[in-house]
Design a protein around this motif. Structure first.
Motif, PDB file in Angstrom:
ATOM      1  N   TRP A  33       1.772  -3.902  -0.261  1.00  0.00           N
ATOM      2  CA  TRP A  33       1.861  -2.450  -0.429  1.00  0.00           C
ATOM      3  C   TRP A  33       3.321  -2.031  -0.420  1.00  0.00           C
ATOM      4  O   TRP A  33       4.052  -2.318   0.518  1.00  0.00           O
ATOM      5  CB  TRP A  33       1.097  -1.764   0.706  1.00  0.00           C
ATOM      6  CG  TRP A  33       1.253  -0.282   0.790  1.00  0.00           C
ATOM      7  CD1 TRP A  33       1.834   0.421   1.810  1.00  0.00           C
ATOM      8  CD2 TRP A  33       0.801   0.686  -0.155  1.00  0.00           C
ATOM      9  NE1 TRP A  33       1.781   1.769   1.551  1.00  0.00           N
ATOM     10  CE2 TRP A  33       1.143   1.966   0.341  1.00  0.00           C
ATOM     11  CE3 TRP A  33       0.161   0.612  -1.397  1.00  0.00           C
ATOM     12  CZ2 TRP A  33       0.858   3.143  -0.328  1.00  0.00           C
ATOM     13  CZ3 TRP A  33      -0.133   1.782  -2.077  1.00  0.00           C
ATOM     14  CH2 TRP A  33       0.210   3.024  -1.544  1.00  0.00           C
ATOM     15  N   ASN A  38       4.374   3.805  -3.492  1.00  0.00           N
ATOM     16  CA  ASN A  38       2.915   3.909  -3.394  1.00  0.00           C
ATOM     17  C   ASN A  38       2.223   3.040  -4.449  1.00  0.00           C
ATOM     18  O   ASN A  38       1.337   3.494  -5.188  1.00  0.00           O
ATOM     19  CB  ASN A  38       2.443   5.357  -3.525  1.00  0.00           C
ATOM     20  CG  ASN A  38       2.659   6.153  -2.247  1.00  0.00           C
ATOM     21  OD1 ASN A  38       3.123   5.605  -1.241  1.00  0.00           O
ATOM     22  ND2 ASN A  38       2.326   7.428  -2.274  1.00  0.00           N
ATOM     23  N   LEU A  40       0.241  -0.704  -5.165  1.00  0.00           N
ATOM     24  CA  LEU A  40      -0.431  -1.896  -4.653  1.00  0.00           C
ATOM     25  C   LEU A  40      -0.113  -3.055  -5.576  1.00  0.00           C
ATOM     26  O   LEU A  40      -0.188  -2.928  -6.805  1.00  0.00           O
ATOM     27  CB  LEU A  40      -1.944  -1.681  -4.605  1.00  0.00           C
ATOM     28  CG  LEU A  40      -2.779  -2.881  -4.143  1.00  0.00           C
ATOM     29  CD1 LEU A  40      -2.579  -3.138  -2.643  1.00  0.00           C
ATOM     30  CD2 LEU A  40      -4.261  -2.680  -4.450  1.00  0.00           C
ATOM     31  N   ASP A  58      -1.029   4.611  -6.993  1.00  0.00           N
ATOM     32  CA  ASP A  58      -2.013   5.268  -6.125  1.00  0.00           C
ATOM     33  C   ASP A  58      -2.884   6.235  -6.921  1.00  0.00           C
ATOM     34  O   ASP A  58      -2.690   6.442  -8.122  1.00  0.00           O
ATOM     35  CB  ASP A  58      -1.305   5.976  -4.967  1.00  0.00           C
ATOM     36  CG  ASP A  58      -0.388   7.108  -5.446  1.00  0.00           C
ATOM     37  OD1 ASP A  58      -0.207   7.243  -6.673  1.00  0.00           O
ATOM     38  OD2 ASP A  58       0.131   7.844  -4.598  1.00  0.00           O
ATOM     39  N   TRP A  97      -3.368   1.443   0.318  1.00  0.00           N
ATOM     40  CA  TRP A  97      -3.549   1.925  -1.049  1.00  0.00           C
ATOM     41  C   TRP A  97      -4.850   2.707  -1.188  1.00  0.00           C
ATOM     42  O   TRP A  97      -4.887   3.801  -1.771  1.00  0.00           O
ATOM     43  CB  TRP A  97      -3.535   0.734  -2.010  1.00  0.00           C
ATOM     44  CG  TRP A  97      -3.880   1.107  -3.431  1.00  0.00           C
ATOM     45  CD1 TRP A  97      -3.051   1.700  -4.332  1.00  0.00           C
ATOM     46  CD2 TRP A  97      -5.136   0.914  -4.080  1.00  0.00           C
ATOM     47  NE1 TRP A  97      -3.716   1.886  -5.525  1.00  0.00           N
ATOM     48  CE2 TRP A  97      -4.991   1.407  -5.395  1.00  0.00           C
ATOM     49  CE3 TRP A  97      -6.346   0.356  -3.695  1.00  0.00           C
ATOM     50  CZ2 TRP A  97      -6.035   1.373  -6.309  1.00  0.00           C
ATOM     51  CZ3 TRP A  97      -7.390   0.325  -4.598  1.00  0.00           C
ATOM     52  CH2 TRP A  97      -7.226   0.826  -5.897  1.00  0.00           C
ATOM     53  N   THR A 100      -5.194   6.402  -0.293  1.00  0.00           N
ATOM     54  CA  THR A 100      -4.650   7.470  -1.137  1.00  0.00           C
ATOM     55  C   THR A 100      -5.757   8.220  -1.865  1.00  0.00           C
ATOM     56  O   THR A 100      -5.515   9.305  -2.397  1.00  0.00           O
ATOM     57  CB  THR A 100      -3.644   6.908  -2.166  1.00  0.00           C
ATOM     58  OG1 THR A 100      -4.318   6.102  -3.132  1.00  0.00           O
ATOM     59  CG2 THR A 100      -2.552   6.105  -1.478  1.00  0.00           C
TER      60      THR A 100
END
Length: 408
Positions: A33, A38, A40, A58, A97, A100
């Motif tokens: 992460w 933001n 993945l 995200d 992740w 979000t």
């Protein structure tokens, strides 16, 4: 997309370095992460044996996805990643992740068996889709499935998602009534794959079936399968009996009874609320079948001569011989005390073939002929007794050998 590529390039270098150490060995899948962007990162390389990494933004960024494999960077789709839809995932990077996603949206989508990330991405782009997910996630699932089946554009799907729910039913070809919406709310939707959803839509398009199901507590995949074959049992005790039956016997009694008794048998079956009643009806119709004049089953040519059946798929042997005329099939019913004569029309129409088995024990063999294939449908002794294991094995071996010869 530039941020995705930069993250992917940096992680690719990092992962290659890690793989040189013993700690990496045995890892099948790895998440990371990037809190700054933001993003993945997912490493599929151990599964595929080549460098294969993905980056996914995200939810707020629409799940933008970039893939690196075999030296190439290319855009991808989140639905192709087969990521788990799981808030409590064991990997902390994945949990960061997944968090979000809006909580209410994630909770609604978790009920679905598939299409969860596709719908989440749509909800991020369309308030209408998001509202439909939160108000009726099952209906949204059916709409998305139907849109893909029909080749609708995203614009078409979004436009329909913004309509009243009864109007969405109309777009799906379903009766546009609130009682149908109540039925959809009772779906055990997690049981339905794409094929089963198609079956469900076929069943729900019958308004009479929907009306008969209004008092059901839940609508399972098993119930839907039964209703496709027997729509007339909807809401009746026989629906429950078929759901509870653990083998094919009850279905065979029903199918045989309908072939032998037609509309009159259907009226009686509608009133049955115990398997014993279906069995007694089946037995009574067999007796009537045995005592019946076989003349009415015959077909005649233009000269008035009795037509023989179409040629059976396999030649006779000393122990297994085709039944070639309606009179011989009626005699088989009388000798074996079962309902095989009720298959006369199907044999004439080339959909079925019947053989008498002489050894290792006396049996009647029914073969289903569909789409150019041959399949063992029934193998019964006197009064529908099951064959011995030895006889079953012998007939299956014979059929296997005949099919092998036919393919050669």
């Amino acid at each position: 997309m530039l941020a995705l590529r930069a993250a992917l390039q940096a992680w690719l270098a990092e992962r290659r370095h890690e793989r040189s150490g013993a700690a990496w060995r045995g890892t099948r899948l790895h998440y990371a992460w990037d809190a700054g962007t933001n993003i993945l990162l997912v490493d599929y390389s151990p599964l595929l044996g080549i460098d294969c990494l993905h980056t996914v933004s995200d939810w707020a960024s629409g799940f933008a996805t970039l893939r690196y494999a075999e030296g190439l960077f290319e855009t991808a789709c989140i639905r192709d990643l087969w990521l788990p839809f799981q808030r409590g995932h064991e990997d902390a990077a994945f949990r960061h992740w997944f968090a979000t996603l809006p909580e209410d949206l994630a909770q609604a989508l978790e009920r679905l068996p598939a299409r969860r990330y596709a719908l989440a991405a749509l909800a991020q782009r369309s308030q209408a889709v998001r509202d439909l997910i939160l108000s009726n996630v099952r209906l949204c699932f059916l709409l998305h499935h139907w849109a893909e089946t029909q080749g609708w554009s995203e614009h078409q799907l979004v436009e329909i998602a913004g309509r009243k729910q009864t109007e969405i039913l109309s777009a799906l070809g379903l009766p546009p009534y609130r009682r149908v919406l109540r039925l959809i709310a009772k779906l055990r939707i997690g049981e339905f794959d794409a094929y089963e959803v198609d079956r469900l839509l076929r069943v729900l398009r019958e308004e009479a079936t929907c009306n008969a199901l209004v008092h059901e507590r839940q609508l399972s995949c098993r119930v839907v399968k039964i209703l496709e074959d027997y729509p007339w049992v909807a809401g009746r005790p026989l629906q429950r009996l078929l759901c509870e039956a653990s083998n094919r016997t009850l279905r065979e009694w029903i199918n045989d009874s309908l072939r032998m008794g037609g509309e009159a048998a259907l009226l009686e079956l509608r009133r049955c609320d115990r398997p014993s009643q279906v069995r007694r009806l089946h037995e009574r119709l067999i007796v009537e079948q045995i005592e019946q004049d076989g003349n009415r089953r015959r077909r005649f040519d233009a000269s008035g001569h009795i037509l023989a059946f179409p040629p059976a798929p396999f030649a006779d042997t000393a122990s297994i011989q085709a039944i070639t005329t309606p009179d011989a099939l009626q005699l088989e019913t009388q000798l074996m005390r079962h309902c095989v004569a009720s298959y006369t029309d199907r044999v004439y129409d080339g959909q079925y073939a019947v053989y008498k088995v002489l050894e290792p024990e006396r049996l009647t063999l029914g073969l289903s002929l569909r789409y150019g294939g041959v399949a063992l449908d029934q193998l019964k002794g006197v009064s529908n007794r099951r064959p011995s294991p030895e006889a079953q094995a012998a007939v299956e071996h014979w059929l296997h050998e005949q099919l092998k010869v036919a393919r050669s």
